[in-house]
Design a protein around this motif. Structure first.
Motif, PDB file in Angstrom:
ATOM      1  N   SER A  35       0.855  -1.180   0.111  1.00  0.00           N
ATOM      2  CA  SER A  35      -0.027   0.226  -0.371  1.00  0.00           C
ATOM      3  C   SER A  35       1.153   1.107  -0.051  1.00  0.00           C
ATOM      4  CB  SER A  35      -0.884   0.529   1.939  1.00  0.00           C
ATOM      5  OG  SER A  35      -1.528   1.416   1.109  1.00  0.00           O
ATOM      6  N   VAL A  36       0.712   1.972  -1.210  1.00  0.00           N
ATOM      7  CA  VAL A  36       1.916   3.203  -1.255  1.00  0.00           C
ATOM      8  C   VAL A  36       0.812   4.535  -1.650  1.00  0.00           C
ATOM      9  CG1 VAL A  36       3.383   4.667  -2.579  1.00  0.00           C
ATOM     10  CG2 VAL A  36       3.470   1.991  -2.357  1.00  0.00           C
ATOM     11  N   ARG A  37       0.559   5.149  -0.996  1.00  0.00           N
ATOM     12  CA  ARG A  37      -0.320   6.696  -0.520  1.00  0.00           C
ATOM     13  C   ARG A  37       0.711   7.745  -0.874  1.00  0.00           C
ATOM     14  NH1 ARG A  37      -3.605   4.185   3.342  1.00  0.00           N
ATOM     15  NH2 ARG A  37      -2.546   3.459   5.038  1.00  0.00           N
ATOM     16  N   THR A  38      -0.145   8.619  -1.452  1.00  0.00           N
ATOM     17  CA  THR A  38       0.336   9.793  -2.040  1.00  0.00           C
ATOM     18  C   THR A  38      -0.069  11.575  -1.066  1.00  0.00           C
ATOM     19  OG1 THR A  38      -1.207  10.250  -3.751  1.00  0.00           O
ATOM     20  CG2 THR A  38       0.289   8.483  -4.217  1.00  0.00           C
ATOM     21  N   VAL A  39       0.642  12.362  -0.702  1.00  0.00           N
ATOM     22  CA  VAL A  39       0.032  13.412  -0.369  1.00  0.00           C
ATOM     23  C   VAL A  39       0.591  14.072  -1.702  1.00  0.00           C
ATOM     24  CG1 VAL A  39       0.103  14.968   1.654  1.00  0.00           C
ATOM     25  CG2 VAL A  39       0.220  12.604   1.854  1.00  0.00           C
ATOM     26  N   VAL A  40       0.169  15.332  -1.862  1.00  0.00           N
ATOM     27  CA  VAL A  40       0.287  16.688  -3.318  1.00  0.00           C
ATOM     28  C   VAL A  40       0.933  17.388  -2.169  1.00  0.00           C
ATOM     29  CG1 VAL A  40      -0.291  18.910  -4.544  1.00  0.00           C
ATOM     30  CG2 VAL A  40      -0.993  16.078  -4.856  1.00  0.00           C
ATOM     31  N   CYS A  41       2.418  17.804  -1.701  1.00  0.00           N
ATOM     32  CA  CYS A  41       2.845  18.841  -0.582  1.00  0.00           C
ATOM     33  C   CYS A  41       3.718  19.441  -1.533  1.00  0.00           C
ATOM     34  CB  CYS A  41       3.250  17.874   0.187  1.00  0.00           C
ATOM     35  SG  CYS A  41       4.481  19.318   1.529  1.00  0.00           S
ATOM     36  N   ASP A  42       4.007  21.566  -1.111  1.00  0.00           N
ATOM     37  CA  ASP A  42       4.892  21.739  -1.815  1.00  0.00           C
ATOM     38  C   ASP A  42       6.525  21.979  -0.179  1.00  0.00           C
ATOM     39  OD1 ASP A  42       6.838  23.588  -2.601  1.00  0.00           O
ATOM     40  OD2 ASP A  42       5.213  24.878  -3.430  1.00  0.00           O
ATOM     41  N   VAL A  43       7.111  21.312  -0.385  1.00  0.00           N
ATOM     42  CA  VAL A  43       7.966  21.729   0.394  1.00  0.00           C
ATOM     43  C   VAL A  43       8.168  23.508   1.076  1.00  0.00           C
ATOM     44  CG1 VAL A  43       8.485  18.966   0.739  1.00  0.00           C
ATOM     45  CG2 VAL A  43      10.427  20.995  -0.264  1.00  0.00           C
ATOM     46  N   ARG A  44       8.380  23.756   0.069  1.00  0.00           N
ATOM     47  CA  ARG A  44       8.903  24.706   0.521  1.00  0.00           C
ATOM     48  C   ARG A  44       7.816  25.688   1.619  1.00  0.00           C
ATOM     49  NH1 ARG A  44       8.546  27.438  -5.392  1.00  0.00           N
ATOM     50  NH2 ARG A  44       7.017  26.513  -5.145  1.00  0.00           N
ATOM     51  N   ASP A  45       6.615  25.380   1.759  1.00  0.00           N
ATOM     52  CA  ASP A  45       5.724  25.500   2.832  1.00  0.00           C
ATOM     53  C   ASP A  45       5.884  25.659   3.833  1.00  0.00           C
ATOM     54  OD1 ASP A  45       3.277  26.720   3.795  1.00  0.00           O
ATOM     55  OD2 ASP A  45       2.117  26.858   1.963  1.00  0.00           O
TER      56      ASP A  45
ATOM     57  N   GLU B  86      17.461  31.835  -9.229  1.00  0.00           N
ATOM     58  CA  GLU B  86      18.042  30.682  -8.919  1.00  0.00           C
ATOM     59  C   GLU B  86      18.716  30.020  -7.700  1.00  0.00           C
ATOM     60  OE1 GLU B  86      17.154  31.720 -12.243  1.00  0.00           O
ATOM     61  OE2 GLU B  86      18.690  32.721 -12.149  1.00  0.00           O
ATOM     62  N   PHE B  87      19.987  30.721  -7.494  1.00  0.00           N
ATOM     63  CA  PHE B  87      19.879  30.419  -6.027  1.00  0.00           C
ATOM     64  C   PHE B  87      18.572  30.229  -5.452  1.00  0.00           C
ATOM     65  CE2 PHE B  87      23.777  31.360  -7.606  1.00  0.00           C
ATOM     66  CZ  PHE B  87      24.748  30.676  -6.901  1.00  0.00           C
ATOM     67  N   GLY B  88      17.808  31.240  -5.101  1.00  0.00           N
ATOM     68  CA  GLY B  88      16.814  31.040  -3.562  1.00  0.00           C
ATOM     69  C   GLY B  88      15.594  30.097  -3.969  1.00  0.00           C
ATOM     70  N   ASP B  89      16.137  29.814  -5.531  1.00  0.00           N
ATOM     71  CA  ASP B  89      15.012  28.487  -5.261  1.00  0.00           C
ATOM     72  C   ASP B  89      15.790  27.104  -5.378  1.00  0.00           C
ATOM     73  OD1 ASP B  89      13.192  27.373  -6.588  1.00  0.00           O
ATOM     74  OD2 ASP B  89      13.682  27.031  -9.221  1.00  0.00           O
ATOM     75  N   ALA B  90      17.047  27.276  -5.252  1.00  0.00           N
ATOM     76  CA  ALA B  90      17.192  26.020  -4.882  1.00  0.00           C
ATOM     77  C   ALA B  90      17.972  26.305  -3.396  1.00  0.00           C
ATOM     78  CB  ALA B  90      18.688  26.356  -5.181  1.00  0.00           C
ATOM     79  N   MET B  91      17.471  26.889  -2.608  1.00  0.00           N
ATOM     80  CA  MET B  91      17.915  27.573  -1.178  1.00  0.00           C
ATOM     81  C   MET B  91      16.676  26.564  -1.078  1.00  0.00           C
ATOM     82  SD  MET B  91      21.113  27.277  -0.254  1.00  0.00           S
ATOM     83  CE  MET B  91      20.775  28.122   1.581  1.00  0.00           C
ATOM     84  N   ASP B  92      15.109  27.360  -1.431  1.00  0.00           N
ATOM     85  CA  ASP B  92      13.958  27.361  -0.460  1.00  0.00           C
ATOM     86  C   ASP B  92      13.360  25.760  -0.774  1.00  0.00           C
ATOM     87  OD1 ASP B  92      13.900  29.696  -0.240  1.00  0.00           O
ATOM     88  OD2 ASP B  92      12.810  30.348  -1.689  1.00  0.00           O
ATOM     89  N   THR B  93      13.416  25.205  -2.064  1.00  0.00           N
ATOM     90  CA  THR B  93      13.800  23.618  -1.935  1.00  0.00           C
ATOM     91  C   THR B  93      14.169  22.062  -1.560  1.00  0.00           C
ATOM     92  OG1 THR B  93      12.542  24.262  -4.728  1.00  0.00           O
ATOM     93  CG2 THR B  93      12.762  22.250  -4.212  1.00  0.00           C
ATOM     94  N   MET B  94      15.628  22.508  -1.427  1.00  0.00           N
ATOM     95  CA  MET B  94      16.514  21.446  -0.773  1.00  0.00           C
ATOM     96  C   MET B  94      16.842  22.154   0.576  1.00  0.00           C
ATOM     97  SD  MET B  94      18.784  20.482  -4.417  1.00  0.00           S
ATOM     98  CE  MET B  94      19.565  21.973  -4.749  1.00  0.00           C
ATOM     99  N   PHE B  95      17.007  22.994   0.562  1.00  0.00           N
ATOM    100  CA  PHE B  95      17.589  23.147   2.465  1.00  0.00           C
ATOM    101  C   PHE B  95      16.054  23.408   3.185  1.00  0.00           C
ATOM    102  CE2 PHE B  95      18.635  26.283   5.632  1.00  0.00           C
ATOM    103  CZ  PHE B  95      19.091  25.354   6.444  1.00  0.00           C
ATOM    104  N   TYR B  96      15.470  24.969   2.745  1.00  0.00           N
ATOM    105  CA  TYR B  96      14.353  24.786   3.478  1.00  0.00           C
ATOM    106  C   TYR B  96      13.538  23.629   3.747  1.00  0.00           C
ATOM    107  CZ  TYR B  96      15.977  29.784   5.083  1.00  0.00           C
ATOM    108  OH  TYR B  96      16.743  31.082   5.239  1.00  0.00           O
ATOM    109  N   GLY B  97      13.098  22.767   2.423  1.00  0.00           N
ATOM    110  CA  GLY B  97      12.530  21.846   1.962  1.00  0.00           C
ATOM    111  C   GLY B  97      12.831  20.633   2.959  1.00  0.00           C
ATOM    112  N   ALA B  98      14.180  20.511   2.807  1.00  0.00           N
ATOM    113  CA  ALA B  98      14.864  19.500   4.722  1.00  0.00           C
ATOM    114  C   ALA B  98      14.323  20.167   5.864  1.00  0.00           C
ATOM    115  CB  ALA B  98      16.359  19.429   4.010  1.00  0.00           C
ATOM    116  N   LEU B  99      14.737  21.660   5.689  1.00  0.00           N
ATOM    117  CA  LEU B  99      14.895  21.904   7.189  1.00  0.00           C
ATOM    118  C   LEU B  99      13.184  22.221   8.110  1.00  0.00           C
ATOM    119  CD1 LEU B  99      15.201  23.857   9.547  1.00  0.00           C
ATOM    120  CD2 LEU B  99      14.947  25.888   8.573  1.00  0.00           C
ATOM    121  N   HIS B 100      12.192  22.228   6.842  1.00  0.00           N
ATOM    122  CA  HIS B 100      10.128  21.938   7.343  1.00  0.00           C
ATOM    123  C   HIS B 100      10.415  21.170   7.489  1.00  0.00           C
ATOM    124  CE1 HIS B 100       9.746  25.979   4.508  1.00  0.00           C
ATOM    125  NE2 HIS B 100      10.632  26.519   5.897  1.00  0.00           N
TER     126      HIS B 100
END
Length: 329
Positions: free
Chosen positions: A64-74, A113-127
């Protein structure tokens, strides 16, 4: 196939969450977790892509695999995601994998572009970390943060990516130290190049075709890159075993060692390598790899074909066929 490290036995499978789980490395990791009896939730930004990925995983693993739509920047959206998984399945293991790859000379990218990378990867991991840790403390769970060898040393034409991954490296090491007393383990994962099809989802600037040509060739070359299925297996083993750090691929380990022992020399050698890469052509819109042309160099085509053929048996490659939101490492 090598032995897999099992998760602790329970009446119900452990609850696992993988962000950026709809394609690439995240999808391979999700499959490994499903095969070990986890109740897996994959999260990404694109609902259709998530459903295709989940259907593949269900068919391949019978789980059983579940899905959730999520933007990790939020962060609020990540909080809702983590709470949903905890309340429905329990939260025992989290892999923060969501990412973007931008390939271009630094003159051809801007602060955005730097902001996009930080928002998605670093802040995504942080959140993901901040929202998951209260629940993981209750289960003495496991957290894996996907960094990169690109975060252990600066890589020419990948500077936004390297900066964000370097921040993840520091976050993972600091959290590992601070969470040790609580029973939560935090594993820093630093893969080198992997054959996940990431070149099709990466974004390229400057001389797009030339940038795509060198990156896709290197990413698909078996001597330099790692089979994604094997990489995912080792990553899941490391997180289950509560290892503090995992660096994958021999070239990545060699680069890390060289940089640690002789950082000045390594940086100068990187400068030599940078001179061999395409020249800057001025800022402009980035284009996805799936839109770029094939390299004209027949050797590059042969290397890419060789690398693709070695991963033909792996189910998750189907999600690499068409472009979509940037959620894969």
């Amino acid at each position: 196939m090598t032995n897999r490290t099992p998760l602790p036995h329970r009446t119900r499978g452990p609850g696992a969450l993988v962000t950026g789980g709809s394609r690439g490395l995240g999808l391979f990791v999700a499959r490994q977790l499903a095969e070990r009896g986890c109740i897996v939730t994959i999260a990404a930004r694109d609902a259709d892509e998530l459903e295709r990925a989940a259907a593949q995983l269900r068919e391949a693993t019978g789980s059983s695999v579940r899905t959730v739509v999520c933007d990790v920047r939020d962060r609020a959206a990540v909080g809702a995601l983590v709470r949903e998984v905890h309340e429905r399945d329990g939260l025992d293991l989290v892999i923060a994998n969501a990412g973007v790859i931008q390939v271009a000379p630094v003159e051809d990218v801007g602060a955005a572009e730097f902001g996009d990378a930080m928002d998605t990867m670093f802040y995504g991991a942080l959140h993901t970390s901040l929202e998951a840790l209260p629940y993981l403390k209750k289960t003495r769970g496991r957290l894996g943060l996907i960094g990169s060898v690109g975060g252990l040393l600066g890589v020419p034409h990948l500077l936004p990516y390297s900066c964000a991954k370097a921040a993840i490296a520091a976050l993972a090491e600091g959290l590992h130290a601070e969470m040790a007393a609580s029973g939560v383990s935090v594993t820093a994962v630093h893969p080198g190049l992997m054959r996940t099809g990431s070149h099709r989802q990466a974004e390229f600037g400057g001389n797009v075709d030339a940038e795509f040509g060198w990156f896709s060739t290197v990413a698909g070359a078996p001597p330099l890159s790692m089979d994604a299925e094997r990489a995912a297996r080792r990553i899941v083993d490391a997180v289950i075993q509560r290892r503090a750090r995992l660096v994958l691929t021999a070239p990545a380990k060699a680069a890390q060692l060289a940089h640690g022992m002789a950082p000045g020399l390594t940086t100068r050698l990187s400068g030599v390598a940078a001179r061999l890469l395409p020249s800057a052509s001025g800022p402009g819109p980035l284009r996805q790899g799936a839109e770029a042309g094939e390299p004209l160099n027949p050797i590059a085509r042969l290397v890419r074909a060789w690398g693709s053929a070695r991963n033909d048996h792996v189910v998750p490659q189907a999600n690499q066929q068409e472009p979509g939101p940037r959620t894969s490492s």
